[in-house]
Design a protein around this motif. Structure first.
Motif, mmCIF file in Angstrom:
data_model
loop_
_atom_site.group_PDB
_atom_site.id
_atom_site.type_symbol
_atom_site.label_atom_id
_atom_site.label_comp_id
_atom_site.label_asym_id
_atom_site.label_seq_id
_atom_site.Cartn_x
_atom_site.Cartn_y
_atom_site.Cartn_z
ATOM 1 N N GLY A 1 -8.418 3.856 2.904
ATOM 2 C CA GLY A 1 -7.891 4.559 1.745
ATOM 3 C C GLY A 1 -7.368 3.647 0.657
ATOM 4 O O GLY A 1 -6.765 4.123 -0.307
ATOM 5 N N ARG A 2 -7.578 2.341 0.801
ATOM 6 C CA ARG A 2 -7.026 1.404 -0.181
ATOM 7 C C ARG A 2 -7.701 1.554 -1.544
ATOM 8 O O ARG A 2 -8.911 1.684 -1.635
ATOM 9 C CB ARG A 2 -7.203 -0.035 0.302
ATOM 10 C CG ARG A 2 -6.427 -0.378 1.560
ATOM 11 C CD ARG A 2 -6.774 -1.769 2.032
ATOM 12 N NE ARG A 2 -8.185 -1.867 2.380
ATOM 13 C CZ ARG A 2 -8.784 -3.002 2.732
ATOM 14 N NH1 ARG A 2 -8.093 -4.125 2.754
ATOM 15 N NH2 ARG A 2 -10.070 -3.017 3.052
ATOM 16 N N GLU B 1 -2.504 5.706 0.736
ATOM 17 C CA GLU B 1 -3.456 4.695 1.182
ATOM 18 C C GLU B 1 -3.326 4.454 2.676
ATOM 19 O O GLU B 1 -4.317 4.279 3.389
ATOM 20 C CB GLU B 1 -3.228 3.384 0.425
ATOM 21 C CG GLU B 1 -3.650 3.440 -1.040
ATOM 22 C CD GLU B 1 -3.311 2.156 -1.767
ATOM 23 O OE1 GLU B 1 -4.242 1.408 -2.099
ATOM 24 O OE2 GLU B 1 -2.118 1.900 -1.993
ATOM 25 N N TYR C 1 0.812 -1.207 0.000
ATOM 26 C CA TYR C 1 0.000 0.000 0.000
ATOM 27 C C TYR C 1 0.851 1.265 0.000
ATOM 28 O O TYR C 1 1.873 1.358 0.680
ATOM 29 C CB TYR C 1 -0.960 -0.001 1.189
ATOM 30 C CG TYR C 1 -1.947 -1.127 1.127
ATOM 31 C CD1 TYR C 1 -2.825 -1.232 0.038
ATOM 32 C CD2 TYR C 1 -1.992 -2.109 2.103
ATOM 33 C CE1 TYR C 1 -3.714 -2.279 -0.052
ATOM 34 C CE2 TYR C 1 -2.895 -3.160 2.022
ATOM 35 C CZ TYR C 1 -3.745 -3.242 0.940
ATOM 36 O OH TYR C 1 -4.628 -4.278 0.837
#
Length: 533
Positions: A134-135, A127, A123
């Motif tokens: 926030g991925r 993110e 990530y």
């Protein structure tokens, strides 16, 4: 080789990799294979800090031996030093986000490019920094890769490499060889690995895994005359899909035999779960185990009692039980807040130490050191103390100066040493004292207040009650992030009262919650509250 290639231009190849993944070694291997076949070969690299530890573009151009006789035309081609969008034949991406970047930057195009990508995720900073989830959607990235390449070979090459106890560059090299995108034999590809002299057996195993995976992917493609169906290109399950499948399996078990999912000490409590909504049982069992490990059986029983109150108020108790499911999730998260005791407990877990040894590839009997870098703040120290003492010291300037003098540069604790392990063990074993701590008293009062607001809303508007429950998501982190989260949470609870009589209050509160998660300083939430007024 692709049908359009007639040897009149270089074969162009871009490798997008992160620091420590062996992208440079992979580029060197490709050059060595080509040069042994009398190709002109050149590799360059452009380091970047676009995400994580820094993504680097390694660019390779390969030009076949000249068909001209000596003295005719140029003896050596002029090769480029950086990929040109729309002119890259092969892209190798070490991670799924890098594949998306390759398409976005025009390196991978559907009319030309063979795109080889690992599907695992590392990530990005953005993110990880997001207050909410926030991925980037992995399925969306994979779909972008499918549409942005003439041929896609996508698999979790990191797993292939780890199983071979090698590095991902070897697995990707194998996938490149298996793709048929370069005019060299498997033996020609393997020779640079053998000549490399380091980890040869492991690298060859990773190479073989990548090669076989690429071949299987190509065999599964539709024929040239058949209509293209992107769904025919196999792909591994995403982490979210694996999670959903496991959750479904546990739900099926929880509906019939919840006791089988917990240890012997929790089985009496697990039997009580049968009286709660079937759709929520798996989530409740997860929370039951989590709270018991975090504190004790009495704490797990308190968790179960709290969830039961939501089950009684849930209008969908006989169906999806969405309110109960979310309450079970967020109660477990909040009741198991992270404090110094919890941190110490996690640091000394046997499973963690075993995992570190495995990741470090330590041999039996081989010594390793694990160093923890800690930076405790005054609030984290006073929160662990008994409520009365912690409250007094929290506002003591003298105590604050002492703490800052001792911790302003941070602390390094060697968990694998006797002194470091003992110190963390003593802290972890202070768990029975936690219910008397300043933080525990404060958190339990806040939980009860939050529950009261949600349960009061449930009879008239279950959707609003569920949104109130989900506002717990803003409570996370430590230090300034924790303080900002608490401030945002208080504003959301106040707003929940004020908007209850407005049209669509649940949707309004959901928008406010997303605004609270948009930034850490609360500006977006303040603006949203101003518009909602």
């Amino acid at each position: 080789m692709p049908s359009w290639y007639e040897g009149r231009r270089p074969i162009t190849l871009a490798i997008l990799a992160m620091g420590g993944e062996g992208g440079g070694v992979l580029a060197d291997w490709i050059v060595e294979v080509a040069e042994r076949a009398d190709y002109h070969a050149q590799t360059t690299s452009v380091p970047g800090v676009a995400q994580r530890t820094g993504a680097t573009v390694y660019y390779v151009e390969l030009f076949p031996p000249s068909p001209h006789a000596a003295g005719e035309g140029r003896s050596e081609p002029v090769l480029s030093v950086f990929p040109t969008p729309g002119e890259v034949d092969i892209v190798v991406a070490s991670e799924l986000m890098e594949a998306g970047r390759a398409v976005q930057r025009g390196f991978s195009t559907p009319d030309r490019t063979t795109l080889i990508s690992s599907t695992h995720r590392v990530y990005s900073i953005h993110e990880r920094m997001a207050l909410g989830d926030g991925r980037v959607d992995s399925d969306a990235l994979l779909d972008t890769a499918r549409r942005g390449a003439a041929t896609l070979i996508a698999a979790d090459f990191m797993v292939i490499a780890e199983e071979a106890r090698s590095v991902i560059s070897a697995a990707l090299f194998g996938a490149l060889a298996g793709s048929g995108a370069l005019p060299f034999t498997r033996e020609q590809f393997e020779q640079p690995i053998r000549d490399f002299g380091k980890g040869v057996e492991q690298s060859l195993r990773a190479f073989a895994g990548g090669f076989d995976t690429a071949q299987q992917t190509l065999d599964a493609r539709p024929s040239a005359s058949a209509p293209v169906d992107l769904q025919l290109i196999p792909r591994p399950l995403s982490a979210e899909e694996k999670k959903q499948r496991e959750e479904k399996r546990r739900n099926d078990i929880a509906a019939t035999d919840p006791g089988s999912l917990v240890g012997p000490k929790l089985r009496p409590l697990a039997e009580d779960v049968k009286a709660l909504p079937a759709a929520a049982r798996s989530m409740i069992l997860h929370g039951l185990v989590r709270t018991a490990v975090y504190q004790n059986l009495d704490y797990a029983r308190l968790y179960l009692d709290r969830v039961g109150k939501f089950a009684v108020a849930d209008p969908e108790a006989d169906g999806a039980a969405r309110l109960t499911v979310e309450a079970a999730r967020h109660l477990a998260l909040w009741m198991c807040y992270q404090d110094t005791i919890q941190v110490a407990q996690q640091k000394i877990r046997q499973h963690r130490m075993a995992r570190i040894r495995e990741e470090a590839r330590a041999q039996p009997g081989q010594l390793i050191q694990v160093r923890e870098y800690l930076h405790p703040q005054i609030d984290e120290i006073t929160d662990t103390l008994p409520a009365g003492l912690g409250g007094a010291l929290r506002h003591s300037k003298a105590f604050g100066r002492i703490v800052r003098a001792m911790t302003h540069k941070g602390m390094t604790v060697n968990t694998s040493s006797i002194t470091g392990y003992t110190a963390l063990t003593v802290m972890a074993r202070a768990r029975p004292l936690r219910p008397r701590s300043l933080r525990f008293v404060r958190e339990q009062a806040a939980i009860e207040q939050w529950m009261g607001i949600a349960l009061a809303a449930a009879p008239g508007d279950a959707d609003l009650a569920r949104e109130i429950v989900e506002c717990q998501r803003v409570l996370k982190g430590y230090g300034a992030t924790y303080e900002h989260g608490n401030d945002s949470f208080d504003k959301l609870m106040t707003a929940a009262h004020e908007i209850a009589c407005h049209p669509e209050p649940a949707a309004r509160l959901a928008r406010l919650r997303e605004a609270a998660l948009a930034d850490e300083d609360g500006h977006t939430l303040a603006a949203a509250l101003g518009r909602s007024a």
